[in-house]
Design an enzyme around this catalytic site. Structure first.
Site, PDB file in Angstrom:
ATOM      1  N   LYS A  66       0.812  -1.221   0.000  1.00 34.66           N
ATOM      2  CA  LYS A  66       0.000   0.000   0.000  1.00 34.66           C
ATOM      3  C   LYS A  66       0.851   1.279   0.000  1.00 34.66           C
ATOM      4  CE  LYS A  66      -4.297  -1.627   2.048  1.00 34.66           C
ATOM      5  NZ  LYS A  66      -5.303  -1.355   3.075  1.00 34.66           N
ATOM      6  N   ASP A  78      -5.815  13.594  -3.126  1.00 30.35           N
ATOM      7  CA  ASP A  78      -5.492  14.223  -1.831  1.00 30.35           C
ATOM      8  C   ASP A  78      -5.614  13.252  -0.662  1.00 30.35           C
ATOM      9  OD1 ASP A  78      -4.954  16.579  -2.932  1.00 30.35           O
ATOM     10  OD2 ASP A  78      -6.833  17.580  -2.319  1.00 30.35           O
TER      11      ASP A  78
END
Ligand code: ATR
Length: 279
Positions: A66, A78
């Protein structure tokens, strides 16, 4: 045309994502496949090049990649950038854009069962744990404007690093597990994000819930088992329960939406997944 979707991680053999995304595809009558890629660390870069070049529409990313996937992407939204982890990638004509759907997925699943909660920003929330999932959930709740989101964690520094994501409306206290247990009656929503209580360690629980409010909502993001000891204890103390498999479904729904531009139906998948997990 056949759309290609997939998942990269290690190990991912037992992932439920193929089951979920295949149903989304089928229900939406989209011709596509979702394949799993169990890959070793040294193959990550090659794997991503392959997915970009063979025009995968998008893919999911799970442990342990990840964070490691980020340098190979062209852009981060964002949310993923603030959380510092990516679980969904969109291939926009060769440009790979990273997203993190955990927080939004969690919120959508909570809202599905307790719709009023998102209107009640003065409710006090306790998050147990300070790993990747806690980070995503904290960020989503704080962005939505919840005023009190406290964090309990074994390692204080990990909780402090999440606290830095607070939006200006949110106040956060970092507590030890013992302090969390002692003050548990103060919270309206309690969200368990550690891996304590997950199979095979089902006999464990991160903290005791003797003293909770009987109107409290208690969530556990663990879905194996569906009824963790933590949730059983919450239920027997009068709490309202929110199960972990629903976050899995709704974070997948948001990923699919990023790939195809519409929100697929969950429908009966919630019940079916629950039955599948209960075996
Ligand atoms: P995820 O990505 O699923 O959130 P993670 O990033 O590995 O997983 O985070 C695991 C969380 O479980 C952390 O909050 C961890 O606490 P520390 O920050 O102290 O490591 C917590 N955790 C794991 N094992 C634990 C245990 N035996 N007791 C209490 N907390 C535990």
């Amino acid at each position: 045309m056949e759309y290609k979707l997939g998942l990269i991680g290690y190990p991912v053999k037992h992932s439920l994502s193929p089951w979920i995304h295949s149903q989304f595809l089928e229900n939406a009558k989209i011709n596509g496949t979702y394949t799993i890629h169990d890959i070793k660390d040294e193959c990550l870069s090659k794997q991503i090049d392959m997915m970009r070049e063979t025009e995968y529409k998008g893919f999911n990313v799970t442990l342990p990649y990840k964070q490691k996937v980020i340098p190979y992407l062209d852009e981060l939204d964002d949310n993923a950038s603030n959380i510092g982890a990516v679980n969904t990638v969109l291939n926009d004509e060769g440009r790979l854009i990273g997203y993190n759907t955990d927080g939004t997925g969690y919120l959508r699943s909570l809202q599905q069962y307790y719709p009023q909660i998102v209107e009640e920003k003065d409710k006090s929330i306790l998050i147990i744990g300070a790993g990747g999932a806690a980070r995503g959930i904290y960020y989503a709740l704080s962005q939505l404007g919840f005023q009190t989101i406290d964090i309990v964690n074994r390692t204080r520094d990990n909780a402090v690093s999440i606290q830095e994501l607070a939006s200006r409306n949110t106040v956060t206290h970092v507590l030890s597990l013992t302090q969390g247990e002692e003050n548990i009656h103060q919270y309206d929503v309690i969200i368990q994000t550690t891996n304590v209580g997950m199979k095979p360690g089902v006999q464990y629980s991160p903290l005791k819930l003797n003293n909770i409010r009987d109107s409290a909502i208690v969530s556990d993001i663990i879905y194996q088992p569906i009824w963790t000891n933590f949730l059983k204890e919450a239920f027997s103390n009068g709490a309202r329960i929110h199960h972990g498999h629903t976050m899995l479904l709704y974070q997948a729904q948001y990923a699919f939406e990023l790939w195809f531009g519409f929100r697929p139906e969950i429908g009966r998948m919630d019940q079916q997944l629950k039955q599948l997990l209960e075996g």
